[in-house]
Design a protein around this motif. Structure first.
Motif, PDB file in Angstrom:
ATOM      1  N   ALA A   1      -2.764  -5.527   6.681  1.00 54.12           N
ATOM      2  CA  ALA A   1      -1.575  -6.181   6.146  1.00 54.12           C
ATOM      3  C   ALA A   1      -0.506  -6.330   7.221  1.00 54.12           C
ATOM      4  O   ALA A   1       0.125  -7.385   7.362  1.00 54.12           O
ATOM      5  N   ARG A   2      -0.307  -5.293   8.009  1.00 56.86           N
ATOM      6  CA  ARG A   2       0.694  -5.334   9.073  1.00 56.86           C
ATOM      7  C   ARG A   2       0.310  -6.353  10.140  1.00 56.86           C
ATOM      8  O   ARG A   2       1.150  -7.110  10.638  1.00 56.86           O
ATOM      9  N   ALA A   3      -0.989  -6.414  10.487  1.00 53.11           N
ATOM     10  CA  ALA A   3      -1.449  -7.347  11.518  1.00 53.11           C
ATOM     11  C   ALA A   3      -1.298  -8.792  11.070  1.00 53.11           C
ATOM     12  O   ALA A   3      -0.866  -9.655  11.848  1.00 53.11           O
ATOM     13  N   LEU A   4      -1.628  -9.088   9.819  1.00 53.36           N
ATOM     14  CA  LEU A   4      -1.475 -10.450   9.307  1.00 53.36           C
ATOM     15  C   LEU A   4      -0.008 -10.864   9.294  1.00 53.36           C
ATOM     16  O   LEU A   4       0.339 -12.010   9.603  1.00 53.36           O
ATOM     17  N   ALA A   5       0.866  -9.928   8.941  1.00 53.32           N
ATOM     18  CA  ALA A   5       2.302 -10.232   8.927  1.00 53.32           C
ATOM     19  C   ALA A   5       2.816 -10.504  10.334  1.00 53.32           C
ATOM     20  O   ALA A   5       3.640 -11.395  10.548  1.00 53.32           O
ATOM     21  N   ASP A   6       2.318  -9.761  11.307  1.00 53.91           N
ATOM     22  CA  ASP A   6       2.726  -9.976  12.696  1.00 53.91           C
ATOM     23  C   ASP A   6       2.318 -11.360  13.199  1.00 53.91           C
ATOM     24  O   ASP A   6       2.910 -11.883  14.148  1.00 53.91           O
ATOM     25  N   LYS A   7       1.300 -11.945  12.564  1.00 50.19           N
ATOM     26  CA  LYS A   7       0.814 -13.266  12.963  1.00 50.19           C
ATOM     27  C   LYS A   7       1.406 -14.394  12.115  1.00 50.19           C
ATOM     28  O   LYS A   7       0.964 -15.541  12.214  1.00 50.19           O
ATOM     29  N   GLY A   8       2.402 -14.082  11.295  1.00 47.89           N
ATOM     30  CA  GLY A   8       3.118 -15.140  10.599  1.00 47.89           C
ATOM     31  C   GLY A   8       2.979 -15.208   9.099  1.00 47.89           C
ATOM     32  O   GLY A   8       3.667 -15.997   8.448  1.00 47.89           O
ATOM     33  N   ALA A   9       2.114 -14.389   8.512  1.00 43.31           N
ATOM     34  CA  ALA A   9       1.990 -14.384   7.057  1.00 43.31           C
ATOM     35  C   ALA A   9       3.037 -13.457   6.448  1.00 43.31           C
ATOM     36  O   ALA A   9       3.586 -12.578   7.125  1.00 43.31           O
ATOM     37  N   VAL A  10       3.333 -13.657   5.187  1.00 39.63           N
ATOM     38  CA  VAL A  10       4.120 -12.698   4.426  1.00 39.63           C
ATOM     39  C   VAL A  10       3.137 -12.009   3.487  1.00 39.63           C
ATOM     40  O   VAL A  10       2.491 -12.662   2.659  1.00 39.63           O
ATOM     41  N   VAL A  11       2.996 -10.711   3.658  1.00 39.56           N
ATOM     42  CA  VAL A  11       1.995  -9.961   2.912  1.00 39.56           C
ATOM     43  C   VAL A  11       2.686  -9.072   1.885  1.00 39.56           C
ATOM     44  O   VAL A  11       3.581  -8.297   2.227  1.00 39.56           O
ATOM     45  N   ILE A  12       2.279  -9.215   0.649  1.00 38.99           N
ATOM     46  CA  ILE A  12       2.848  -8.425  -0.437  1.00 38.99           C
ATOM     47  C   ILE A  12       1.777  -7.473  -0.933  1.00 38.99           C
ATOM     48  O   ILE A  12       0.797  -7.894  -1.561  1.00 38.99           O
ATOM     49  N   GLU A  13       1.924  -6.208  -0.616  1.00 36.31           N
ATOM     50  CA  GLU A  13       0.967  -5.200  -1.091  1.00 36.31           C
ATOM     51  C   GLU A  13       1.395  -4.767  -2.486  1.00 36.31           C
ATOM     52  O   GLU A  13       2.515  -4.315  -2.694  1.00 36.31           O
ATOM     53  N   ALA A  14       0.494  -4.912  -3.457  1.00 40.02           N
ATOM     54  CA  ALA A  14       0.806  -4.535  -4.828  1.00 40.02           C
ATOM     55  C   ALA A  14       0.125  -3.220  -5.179  1.00 40.02           C
ATOM     56  O   ALA A  14      -1.061  -3.029  -4.899  1.00 40.02           O
ATOM     57  N   ASP A  15       0.871  -2.326  -5.784  1.00 39.21           N
ATOM     58  CA  ASP A  15       0.305  -1.062  -6.251  1.00 39.21           C
ATOM     59  C   ASP A  15      -0.366  -1.319  -7.604  1.00 39.21           C
ATOM     60  O   ASP A  15       0.263  -1.221  -8.648  1.00 39.21           O
ATOM     61  N   TYR A  16      -1.650  -1.652  -7.558  1.00 33.44           N
ATOM     62  CA  TYR A  16      -2.373  -1.960  -8.789  1.00 33.44           C
ATOM     63  C   TYR A  16      -2.914  -0.709  -9.468  1.00 33.44           C
ATOM     64  O   TYR A  16      -3.381  -0.758 -10.612  1.00 33.44           O
ATOM     65  N   SER A  17      -2.884   0.419  -8.779  1.00 34.22           N
ATOM     66  CA  SER A  17      -3.600   1.597  -9.264  1.00 34.22           C
ATOM     67  C   SER A  17      -2.770   2.549 -10.127  1.00 34.22           C
ATOM     68  O   SER A  17      -3.297   3.152 -11.065  1.00 34.22           O
ATOM     69  N   THR A  18      -1.481   2.701  -9.836  1.00 37.98           N
ATOM     70  CA  THR A  18      -0.696   3.722 -10.528  1.00 37.98           C
ATOM     71  C   THR A  18      -0.585   3.446 -12.018  1.00 37.98           C
ATOM     72  O   THR A  18      -0.895   4.296 -12.858  1.00 37.98           O
ATOM     73  N   THR A  19      -0.130   2.246 -12.371  1.00 36.19           N
ATOM     74  CA  THR A  19       0.056   1.936 -13.792  1.00 36.19           C
ATOM     75  C   THR A  19      -1.269   1.710 -14.514  1.00 36.19           C
ATOM     76  O   THR A  19      -1.368   1.918 -15.719  1.00 36.19           O
ATOM     77  N   SER A  20      -2.302   1.293 -13.789  1.00 34.88           N
ATOM     78  CA  SER A  20      -3.595   1.016 -14.412  1.00 34.88           C
ATOM     79  C   SER A  20      -4.510   2.238 -14.453  1.00 34.88           C
ATOM     80  O   SER A  20      -5.572   2.202 -15.081  1.00 34.88           O
ATOM     81  N   CYS A  21      -4.128   3.288 -13.753  1.00 33.78           N
ATOM     82  CA  CYS A  21      -4.948   4.502 -13.615  1.00 33.78           C
ATOM     83  C   CYS A  21      -6.321   4.186 -13.023  1.00 33.78           C
ATOM     84  O   CYS A  21      -7.297   4.907 -13.251  1.00 33.78           O
TER      85      CYS A  21
END
Length: 265
Positions: A56-76
Motif C-alpha cells: 500500500a505504501r509503495a503504490l501510494a509513493d508511485k501516485g495512487a491514493v490507497v485506502i486501507e479498510a479494516d474489514y476484520s474488526t466489525t465483521s469478526c
C-alpha cells in the motif's frame, strides 16, 4: 508518509462506521487511481492498529491514493459479514471519489492473501451490485481455495502456513453454509464473465501459486482482461504473508502503473 486510522460514515446504512487508513504520496496527480486495499492475515488477525502495509505504501509513493479498510474488526473475520463490510467500503469510496482524488479517478480493489480472497469476492459482488464502477482488481496471492489440495500447497508447511491457513478457512466459513458461495470462495464461481479486469501476482515458490494461476486462467477464459506476473523462486515473495517488502515491490508498482494505463486507453 504519515498515516492514521480514522472512521468514516458509510451512507446511513445499518453498518457501523468504517475504519480506514489513507496512504498518499507527496507528488501531485489530478486524477490519481484510488485503491481500496484489504490486508492479509489468514482471516485470523484483527485490524485497527496494524503496521503499515509495504505494498500500500509503495503504490501510494508511485501516485495512487490507497485506502486501507479494516474489514476484520466489525465483521469478526466471518463470512458473509466480511464481504458486506468490504462492499460498504468500496461503495463509500466510489461515491466519494472527489474526497480522495477526482470524479475521474479510477477505483480499484486490491488484497493480499486472505485480503485477496475478499478482493476477488468483492469484485464479483461489485459486478452484480454496482456494475461499471470498479475499474479493476489487484490480487496478490489470493487465498481462494478452501480445499487446500493443490500441488503447490504442499510447500505451505515449509513456511509454517498450512495449519494457519486451515484454521483461517475454518474461522471464515464457520457461519457459512458450506463453501460453495462464490463470494466466499471465488475459485468455486461458475460465472466469471463481466467481472472487473484483473492484475494477479504470485511466485513459483508460493504455496498459493496453483490456485492463483488457475483463477487467472479461468478469468481469462471467461473473457476478462487479465495481467499476470509470476515471480521467480527466491524473490522473497512469501514474505508478503508477514507484511514484509522485498525485491518484488518495485515490480508490483510497475505492473500496476502499466495496468492502469492499459485501462485508460
Amino acid at each position: 508518509m504519515n498515516t492514521q486510522w480514522h472512521t468514516i460514515e458509510n451512507g446511513g446504512t445499518d453498518q457501523p462506521p468504517l475504519s480506514v487508513r489513507v496512504y498518499k504520496g507527496e507528488g501531485e496527480n489530478r486524477t490519481p487511481p484510488l485503491v481500496l486495499y484489504l490486508r492479509g492475515g489468514s482471516f485470523l488477525e484483527q485490524g485497527g492498529q496494524c503496521p503499515e502495509l509495504p505494498v500500500a505504501r509503495a503504490l501510494a509513493d508511485k501516485g495512487a491514493v490507497v485506502i486501507e479498510a479494516d474489514y476484520s474488526t466489525t465483521s469478526c473475520n466471518e463470512f458473509p459479514a466480511v464481504i458486506d463490510c468490504a462492499f460498504e467500503a468500496l461503495d463509500c469510496l466510489s461515491n466519494n471519489r472527489k474526497l480522495y482524488g477526482s470524479a475521474k479517478s479510477l477505483v480499484f480493489v486490491a488484497g493480499e492473501e486472505a485480503g485477496g480472497n475478499v478482493a476477488a469476492g468483492l469484485a464479483l459482488k461489485a459486478r452484480d451490485r454496482m456494475p461499471g464502477k470498479l475499474a479493476g482488481q489487484i490480487l496478490l496471492s489470493p487465498m481462494i481455495d478452501p480445499l487446500m489440495a493443490s500441488t503447490s500447497f504442499r510447500d505451505a508447511d515449509k513456511i509454517g502456513m498450512r495449519q494457519r491457513w486451515a484454521e483461517g478457512w475454518s474461522h471464515y466459513l464457520a457461519k457459512a453454509c458450506g463453501f460453495a458461495h462464490p463470494y466466499a470462495a471465488p475459485c468455486q464461481c461458475t460465472r466469471l464473465n463481466r467481472v472487473a479486469p484483473a492484475l494477479i501476482f504470485t511466485a513459483e515458490d508460493d504455496p498459493l501459486r496453483d490456485e492463483t494461476v488457475n483463477y487467472a486462467g479461468r478469468l481469462s477464459e471467461a473473457g476478462v482482461q487479465v495481467r499476470q506476473h509470476v515471480f521467480p523462486v527466491g524473490s522473497g515473495w512469501t514474505g508478503l504473508y508477514r507484511g514484509e517488502g522485498g525485491k518484488w515491490l518495485s515490480a508490483v508498482c510497475t505492473e500496476f502503473a502499466d495496468f492502469v494505463q492499459d485501462l485508460k486507453h
